[in-house]
Design an enzyme around this catalytic site. Structure first.
Site, PDB file in Angstrom:
ATOM      1  N   THR A  98      19.093  10.278   8.484  1.00 18.23           N
ATOM      2  CA  THR A  98      18.643   9.038   9.010  1.00 18.23           C
ATOM      3  C   THR A  98      18.973   7.868   8.691  1.00 18.23           C
ATOM      4  O   THR A  98      19.638   8.190   8.406  1.00 18.23           O
ATOM      5  CB  THR A  98      17.063   8.958   9.306  1.00 18.23           C
ATOM      6  OG1 THR A  98      16.386   9.272   8.231  1.00 18.23           O
ATOM      7  CG2 THR A  98      16.777  10.643   9.085  1.00 18.23           C
TER       8      THR A  98
ATOM      9  N   GLU B 168      27.834  -0.513  14.094  1.00 16.34           N
ATOM     10  CA  GLU B 168      26.792  -0.314  14.209  1.00 16.34           C
ATOM     11  C   GLU B 168      26.662  -0.771  15.914  1.00 16.34           C
ATOM     12  O   GLU B 168      26.897  -2.296  15.882  1.00 16.34           O
ATOM     13  CB  GLU B 168      25.717  -0.733  13.190  1.00 16.34           C
ATOM     14  CG  GLU B 168      25.474  -0.277  12.081  1.00 16.34           C
ATOM     15  CD  GLU B 168      25.293   0.990  11.696  1.00 16.34           C
ATOM     16  OE1 GLU B 168      23.906   1.806  12.553  1.00 16.34           O
ATOM     17  OE2 GLU B 168      25.614   1.889  10.774  1.00 16.34           O
TER      18      GLU B 168
ATOM     19  N   LEU C  46      34.994  10.604   1.041  1.00 16.29           N
ATOM     20  CA  LEU C  46      36.836  10.690   0.573  1.00 16.29           C
ATOM     21  C   LEU C  46      35.800  10.778  -0.854  1.00 16.29           C
ATOM     22  O   LEU C  46      34.410  10.275  -1.488  1.00 16.29           O
ATOM     23  CB  LEU C  46      36.998   9.958   0.597  1.00 16.29           C
ATOM     24  CG  LEU C  46      36.946   8.980   2.067  1.00 16.29           C
ATOM     25  CD1 LEU C  46      37.627   7.689   1.874  1.00 16.29           C
ATOM     26  CD2 LEU C  46      38.334   9.769   2.070  1.00 16.29           C
TER      27      LEU C  46
ATOM     28  N   VAL D 107      28.953   7.100   0.191  1.00 17.57           N
ATOM     29  CA  VAL D 107      30.181   6.066   0.979  1.00 17.57           C
ATOM     30  C   VAL D 107      31.293   6.591   1.028  1.00 17.57           C
ATOM     31  O   VAL D 107      32.063   8.115   0.165  1.00 17.57           O
ATOM     32  CB  VAL D 107      30.294   5.999  -0.922  1.00 17.57           C
ATOM     33  CG1 VAL D 107      30.924   4.894  -1.519  1.00 17.57           C
ATOM     34  CG2 VAL D 107      28.301   5.726  -1.426  1.00 17.57           C
TER      35      VAL D 107
ATOM     36  N   GLY E 263      32.646   1.961  18.887  1.00 15.73           N
ATOM     37  CA  GLY E 263      30.895   2.281  18.400  1.00 15.73           C
ATOM     38  C   GLY E 263      31.830   2.530  16.778  1.00 15.73           C
ATOM     39  O   GLY E 263      30.729   3.621  15.839  1.00 15.73           O
TER      40      GLY E 263
ATOM     41  N   ARG F 173      10.935  11.199  17.078  1.00 14.66           N
ATOM     42  CA  ARG F 173      10.150  11.855  18.391  1.00 14.66           C
ATOM     43  C   ARG F 173       9.744  13.548  18.383  1.00 14.66           C
ATOM     44  O   ARG F 173       9.177  14.096  18.872  1.00 14.66           O
ATOM     45  CB  ARG F 173      10.568  11.662  19.299  1.00 14.66           C
ATOM     46  CG  ARG F 173      10.629   9.951  20.356  1.00 14.66           C
ATOM     47  CD  ARG F 173      11.004   9.801  21.071  1.00 14.66           C
ATOM     48  NE  ARG F 173      11.819  10.477  21.315  1.00 14.66           N
ATOM     49  CZ  ARG F 173      13.243  10.294  22.277  1.00 14.66           C
ATOM     50  NH1 ARG F 173      12.067  10.111  23.386  1.00 14.66           N
ATOM     51  NH2 ARG F 173      13.833  10.738  22.234  1.00 14.66           N
TER      52      ARG F 173
ATOM     53  N   LYS G 255      26.698   0.458  -0.463  1.00 14.12           N
ATOM     54  CA  LYS G 255      27.343   1.349  -1.093  1.00 14.12           C
ATOM     55  C   LYS G 255      28.054   1.053  -2.581  1.00 14.12           C
ATOM     56  O   LYS G 255      28.109   1.777  -3.310  1.00 14.12           O
ATOM     57  CB  LYS G 255      28.400   1.778  -0.694  1.00 14.12           C
ATOM     58  CG  LYS G 255      28.861   2.294   0.902  1.00 14.12           C
ATOM     59  CD  LYS G 255      29.369   1.628   2.407  1.00 14.12           C
ATOM     60  CE  LYS G 255      29.205   2.641   3.925  1.00 14.12           C
ATOM     61  NZ  LYS G 255      30.082   2.243   4.426  1.00 14.12           N
TER      62      LYS G 255
ATOM     63  N   ASP H 142      25.696  -2.850   4.234  1.00 14.58           N
ATOM     64  CA  ASP H 142      25.617  -1.502   4.355  1.00 14.58           C
ATOM     65  C   ASP H 142      26.873  -1.582   3.196  1.00 14.58           C
ATOM     66  O   ASP H 142      26.662  -0.657   2.201  1.00 14.58           O
ATOM     67  CB  ASP H 142      26.609  -1.556   5.714  1.00 14.58           C
ATOM     68  CG  ASP H 142      26.763  -0.285   5.670  1.00 14.58           C
ATOM     69  OD1 ASP H 142      26.073   1.170   6.061  1.00 14.58           O
ATOM     70  OD2 ASP H 142      28.064   0.031   5.842  1.00 14.58           O
TER      71      ASP H 142
END
Lengths: 357, 357
Positions: B98, B206, B152, B148, B203, B55, B221, B217
């Protein structure tokens, strides 16, 4: 698959000269890997021009193959480690695959003369602090990944964390493949000395296993980690708990085998005390946030991550600003001629192509 | 201790401009870390000149501090991601914090225009193969360590092994912090959906936990790992076992919470079947030597190294030419805004100083 190869952006330059010191198990494994990678065309810009051990040296401006070394002795122009910096062209790489204190004392001299060094020899950066400092002033031309964990990404990860702004808050781990194997196997039933003889026969310990059991080898590795974590640690500042009873430490080489039995009673006692409360013995190196360093036997719960791993696996937990609660844990084969030689050759390639990070 | 600092050999050059896209949890954590490192004088040669979310945008040639962003909106010269390569000076670094496919589609364009990219967004290299290829042609200016394992040393170790001449023979691991947490906790007693709600509240997942539970997801990776291991893998070539029953997958957002209960019966059944033979469920990603890739639930023995780790820990085993029998195992916090932001900033520093490897 070939479409995914990293594009080579670097311009072609003159080949880099490499000198190998030491043709024991690690040096021999390096020569074997060298031949293998050379056959794959991966070392086309490197020339292995000098190879030396404590008795012979080989020299060839056009580059030696592993085959040359088994066939001929060095020519009259005997290579002398002290003279390397005058003999080798600028930008050459010296590979130290010895375990010699005398050779390690030359690392900083070679670096100051503009050579690069890749080493499996821990006596340089893991010896006296002044020597570490002299070496560290040329850190970019010093390949040390073979000195701790035989190339496991320990030193590299430690440096990356610091480079990214983290403080190292602690390190703890099993840094000896032979001691990992011994305490993974030891069940309090079979005498510890029997396992030591077995480990020696398998080539897991040094020919004189007291070098492992004294903790001195682990101490050097911890010094290298601690100094790279930013602590100006004198060699004497590490608290080392040797596993050797006085009689065994003092035994003459010819009495060693029978003297090993002195290990059995004290270790059985410690094992039983731990076993009684459901815990396990592990030989650990530990560094705290303030630079306090200790090497010795510890009693761990069975679910402690430092109890995991098998065989000769090293395993190291690393706490830092970003890894405060749960550490970064790295585990894998951390000893043996093959992985050590591979780590040395990784460093040679990195030193030869510093911009291809 | 200061005597052990790496000497700075690099000459002073003009500051590097950095643009941040995304001010969600990761972007905000990055701004916080930026302020912290800036206060320590570590970012003196970087200028954060552009910050944008979907925005607003902020712009300041002299560099923004985190404080600026909470106080003011962007000026009239609205920053548009598409135009970044025309607005930013050559050699600038774009940070993608993002999760936008549209932004990821621009990565290769920025790279081709001479910018560097540091990204936590997996949709670039973990999306369509053509896009990965376009990105990979500029691999040296692409910082992907946050994609990924949240920094790490996975991708780095993989590349180092290949660079040293190793072939990657296999990869297996837990690549999702939320799924790690769920299957570490799940005991077959409490309904799985209750744990999912708990993880969402903490949290760990998602906002729509189906993105985690679908395996999509993890698939991204694994694609990033596999492609960096040298396999030209199309996105569709990964076999993905979703945990979502059809009803849950199709549920409207407002019905999601109650629809989660559809997870309970099938997972209880699978848990019990595993438990009966003393085994455990883990949601794994796996790649074999030939590039065959799979994501899904597996049944492991309790002493399997991939069963270890706690909380949201990621853990990955890597087999290669030198790690044939015992793999290299890397474990640690692989999710969360803080470690992800730290990994992004590591990449920014690396891209700004490519020779200080």
């Amino acid at each position: 698959v070939s479409a995914l190869r990293k594009p080579t952006e670097s311009p072609r330059t003159a080949p880099v000269t490499v000198a190998l010191l030491g043709t024991g198990t690690v040096g021999s494994a390096l020569l074997a890997r060298w031949s293998h990678l050379q056959a794959e065309g991966r070392l086309s810009d490197l020339r292995l021009c000098y190879v030396a051990n404590s008795r012979y040296s080989w020299r060839a401006r056009a580059g030696l193959g592993a085959a040359d070394l088994s066939l001929q002795r060095g020519d009259a122009d005997t290579l002398c480690a002290e003279r390397l910096s005058t003999v080798l062209p600028a930008g050459s790489i010296v590979v130290d695959a010895t375990a010699s204190d005398a050779v390690a004392a030359l690392h900083s001299r070679w670096l100051a003369a503009g050579l690069a060094v890749a080493t499996a020899n821990k006596a340089g950066a893991g010896g006296e602090l002044w020597n570490f400092r002299a070496i560290h002033a040329h850190a970019r031309r010093y390949g040390d990944s073979a000195t701790v964990g035989a190339g496991l990404p320990l030193l590299r990860s430690l440096r990356e964390l610091r480079r990214g702004g983290d403080r190292i808050l602690g390190i703890a781990g099993v840094l000896s493949g032979s001691l990992a194997w011994l305490f993974d196997r030891y069940d309090g039933m079979r005498p510890f000395s029997v396992l030591v003889r077995e480990a020696r026969a398998l080539g897991y310990t040094e020919p004189d296993p007291r070098l492992d059991l004294s903790g001195q080898d682990v101490k050097r590795k911890l010094l290298i980690l601690a100094r790279n974590a930013g602590h100006a640690l004198e060699a004497e500042a590490v608290e080392v708990e040797s596993l050797l009873p006085a009689d065994l430490a003092a035994a003459a080489p010819e009495d060693l085998d029978s003297a090993l039995s002195a290990l059995d009673a004290p270790l059985r006692k410690r094992f039983r005390a731990a076993h009684r409360i459901g815990r396990r013995l592990r030989f650990l190196a530990r560094l705290d946030e303030h630079g306090k360093a200790r090497v010795g036997l510890e009693v761990l719960t069975a679910d402690d991550p430092l109890c995991a791993g098998r065989g000769c696996d090293n395993r190291v937990a690393l706490w830092s600003s970003r890894y405060r609660q749960q550490p970064l844990l790295i585990q894998g084969p951390g000893a043996g001629a093959e992985v050590t030689a591979a780590a040395l050759l990784d460093d040679v390639l990195r030193l030869a192509h510093p911009t291809e990070a």
